[in-house]
Design a protein around this motif. Structure first.
Motif, short mmCIF file in Angstrom:
data_model
loop_
_atom_site.label_atom_id
_atom_site.label_comp_id
_atom_site.label_asym_id
_atom_site.label_seq_id
_atom_site.Cartn_x
_atom_site.Cartn_y
_atom_site.Cartn_z
N GLN A 194 4.47 28.00 3.08
CA GLN A 194 4.16 26.67 3.62
C GLN A 194 2.93 26.08 2.95
OE1 GLN A 194 3.76 27.38 7.78
NE2 GLN A 194 5.96 27.24 8.18
N SER A 195 1.94 26.90 2.67
CA SER A 195 0.73 26.39 2.03
C SER A 195 1.04 25.92 0.61
CB SER A 195 -0.37 27.45 2.02
OG SER A 195 0.03 28.59 1.31
N TYR A 196 1.96 26.61 -0.09
CA TYR A 196 2.35 26.16 -1.43
C TYR A 196 3.04 24.80 -1.36
CZ TYR A 196 1.34 30.72 -3.52
OH TYR A 196 0.70 31.84 -3.97
N VAL A 197 3.90 24.62 -0.38
CA VAL A 197 4.60 23.35 -0.24
C VAL A 197 3.62 22.23 0.08
CG1 VAL A 197 6.29 22.09 1.17
CG2 VAL A 197 6.79 24.41 0.42
N ILE A 198 2.68 22.50 0.98
CA ILE A 198 1.69 21.49 1.35
C ILE A 198 0.83 21.12 0.14
CG2 ILE A 198 -0.38 21.06 2.75
CD1 ILE A 198 1.01 22.75 4.96
N LEU A 199 0.39 22.12 -0.62
CA LEU A 199 -0.41 21.84 -1.82
C LEU A 199 0.40 21.07 -2.86
CD1 LEU A 199 -2.39 25.18 -2.25
CD2 LEU A 199 -3.29 22.95 -1.59
N ALA A 200 1.67 21.39 -3.00
CA ALA A 200 2.53 20.68 -3.95
C ALA A 200 2.69 19.22 -3.55
CB ALA A 200 3.88 21.35 -4.05
N ILE A 201 2.87 18.97 -2.25
CA ILE A 201 3.00 17.59 -1.77
C ILE A 201 1.71 16.81 -2.02
CG2 ILE A 201 3.25 16.17 0.31
CD1 ILE A 201 5.27 18.30 1.30
N ILE A 202 0.58 17.43 -1.74
CA ILE A 202 -0.72 16.78 -1.98
C ILE A 202 -0.88 16.47 -3.47
CG2 ILE A 202 -3.22 17.13 -1.94
CD1 ILE A 202 -2.80 18.69 0.69
#
Length: 113
Positions: free
Chosen positions: A4-12
């Motif tokens: 989830q943290s990878y997805v959030i960082l990718a979106i940012i």
């Protein structure tokens, strides 16, 4: 949680790149290998980010393929060693502790002298 943290960082990251690209729409001169051309800076930025992502993903895929090959080779070696153990009548569930292993090595070296 890690995924989830990878997805959030990718979106940012995508949002930051998009805002940066939209803010830079003026045409620029691009030097290609075979000539010179003009292109909007937004396309140059987005193309550069896309190519960077593709190159990074390619390197990751190559690493994963190598690890899978190594895993298969180690699995085959493990199966080969298990079959050798079965041939010699050693049960897989038997586990030798380090102290037992040291004792057996000492006994073997003592009987050889």
């Amino acid at each position: 949680m890690k995924g989830q943290s990878y997805v959030i960082l990718a979106i940012i990251f995508v949002i930051i790149v998009a805002v940066f690209a939209v803010a830079n729409v003026s045409p620029v001169e691009v030097n290609y290998l075979l000539g010179i051309g003009k292109a909007p800076l937004i396309l140059v930025i987005l193309f550069s980010v896309l190519m960077g992502g593709i190159i990074t993903a390619s390197a990751g895929v190559v690493k994963i393929i190598r690890q899978q090959r190594e895993h298969k080779a180690l699995q085959a070696e493990c199966n080969r060693l298990r079959s050798i153990l079965k041939e010699h009548g050693v049960d897989e569930s038997e586990q030798i502790t380090e102290s037992e292993e040291d004792d057996s090595i000492e006994k073997q070296s003592g009987s050889e002298t």
